[in-house]
Design an enzyme around this catalytic site. Sequence first.
Site, PDB file in Angstrom:
ATOM      1  N   GLY A  51      -7.033 -17.490  -6.011  1.00 53.88           N
ATOM      2  CA  GLY A  51      -5.799 -17.269  -6.762  1.00 53.88           C
ATOM      3  C   GLY A  51      -4.710 -18.247  -6.349  1.00 53.88           C
ATOM      4  N   ASP A  89     -14.116 -13.546   1.819  1.00 56.24           N
ATOM      5  CA  ASP A  89     -15.186 -13.377   0.819  1.00 56.24           C
ATOM      6  C   ASP A  89     -16.132 -14.582   0.767  1.00 56.24           C
ATOM      7  OD1 ASP A  89     -13.722 -11.122   0.193  1.00 56.24           O
ATOM      8  OD2 ASP A  89     -12.762 -12.016  -1.558  1.00 56.24           O
ATOM      9  N   HIS A 137     -10.318  -2.734   5.181  1.00 58.66           N
ATOM     10  CA  HIS A 137      -9.501  -3.838   5.699  1.00 58.66           C
ATOM     11  C   HIS A 137      -9.749  -4.165   7.162  1.00 58.66           C
ATOM     12  CE1 HIS A 137      -7.646  -2.931   1.882  1.00 58.66           C
ATOM     13  NE2 HIS A 137      -7.150  -4.145   1.908  1.00 58.66           N
TER      14      HIS A 137
HETATM   15  O1  F6P Z   1     -10.240 -11.284  -1.226  1.00 59.29           O
HETATM   16  C1  F6P Z   1     -10.207 -10.624  -0.008  1.00 59.29           C
HETATM   17  C2  F6P Z   1     -10.305  -9.130  -0.213  1.00 59.29           C
HETATM   18  O2  F6P Z   1     -10.274  -8.524   1.067  1.00 59.29           O
HETATM   19  C3  F6P Z   1     -11.514  -8.664  -1.015  1.00 59.29           C
HETATM   20  O3  F6P Z   1     -12.701  -8.696  -0.284  1.00 59.29           O
HETATM   21  C4  F6P Z   1     -11.067  -7.287  -1.445  1.00 59.29           C
HETATM   22  O4  F6P Z   1     -11.708  -6.884  -2.627  1.00 59.29           O
HETATM   23  C5  F6P Z   1      -9.588  -7.479  -1.681  1.00 59.29           C
HETATM   24  O5  F6P Z   1      -9.206  -8.640  -0.946  1.00 59.29           O
HETATM   25  C6  F6P Z   1      -8.735  -6.328  -1.257  1.00 59.29           C
HETATM   26  O6  F6P Z   1      -7.438  -6.625  -1.607  1.00 59.29           O
HETATM   27  P1  F6P Z   1      -6.155  -5.790  -1.156  1.00 59.29           P
HETATM   28  O7  F6P Z   1      -5.647  -6.424   0.101  1.00 59.29           O
HETATM   29  O8  F6P Z   1      -5.223  -5.963  -2.298  1.00 59.29           O
HETATM   30  O9  F6P Z   1      -6.582  -4.380  -0.946  1.00 59.29           O
END
Ligand code: F6P
Length: 361
Positions: free
Chosen positions: A117, A140, A283
């Site tokens: 992004g 990822d 996370h």
């Molecule tokens: O792109 C990194 C990531 O941790 C993905 O693996 C996951 O789907 C997404 O971000 C989670 O995002 P957020 O921090 O918005 O919960």
Amino acid sequence: MKRIGILTGGGDAPGLNAVIRAVVHTAMNEFDAEVIGLRNGFDGLLEPEHLINLSHTEVRGILSHGGTILGAANRGNPFSRKEIVNGKETIVDMSDKALQNIEKLKLDSLIVIGGDGTLTISKALYDRGAPIVGVPKTIDNDMGGTDITFGFDTAMHTATEALDKLHTTAESHSRAMILELMGRNAGWIALGAGIAGGADAILIPEIAYDLDHVIQKFEERALNGSHFNIVSLAEGAYPIGGTPQYQSKEGTYPGRLGGIGNTIANDLNVNSNINSRCTILGHLQRGGTPTPYDRWLASLYGAGATHLAMAGAYGYMVNITGRDIGSISLADAVSQTPKLVNPNGDLVKAVRGMGITFGDE
Ligand code: F6P
């Protein structure tokens, strides 16, 4: 004296601080240049009162720290920023202001550390004249134009440790333990940790599964005396004929993936004799101290990005091919994103050869 701006965009990943540190050290030691940190991703470019001068002092001791000393933000796309206009939430294009602020701040270059992004936004800003150099990051590992992104190794490490721990409880209770892992629509974390953590099934978005095949595999294992099973599951995995599961529609369109692990565990509990539980690692995969590999990669990316910035190689992103640090245009890198697991590649073939199922046969 040249002036380099630096910001961290999108979700955090272990190793961001190592990049920042390497940029500051390289800029100051090798080029006698100064580095200005912009806080909270592109927000820092739109609200530049949140600047921070980065010298050796500010980056002392941060090499091994997860997160980012600059802060990160998901909502700061200057091309479509949520603003309150006349009391109403409105999407506003503030890219002109972002470009003007680069000039106002007298930045000769701007190093942007981000995933797909953030680097897509960076390419669009570069197309409008911004002197941007990119650094690819994401746990990822789905960013195109580079073999590996930093953060991935740490996430894989955390996921593997979790699989190791699930093994013992799975064995005690003769259960199938499912570990739901991040990765968005790419299965790199689930595949990597699944191999390293000795999973019996690896379910990834690149290979749609049929739960009956997974059950069959577990029953075969039981006949051979193994009454427990470990599933390394990517959050974006989905059954043949199905679609990925979302836990919420908030966040980047089309929403936040998640929940498939509990769906599978419930299916196994209701429709088979396999007793199952799901753990969602979440996370934790983005936190903690970066592994030595991620510190190594992030440091070399930081040094490489500084060299690109000082050479005026704007519109480029630092990358790694094999063990070689190099660069690729942001346009090419973004067009090769997302980088997915090749379902017919040697890696997948090797995993199948070891008797691990992807649930498709
Ligand atoms: O792109 C990194 C990531 O941790 C993905 O693996 C996951 O789907 C997404 O971000 C989670 O995002 P957020 O921090 O918005 O919960």
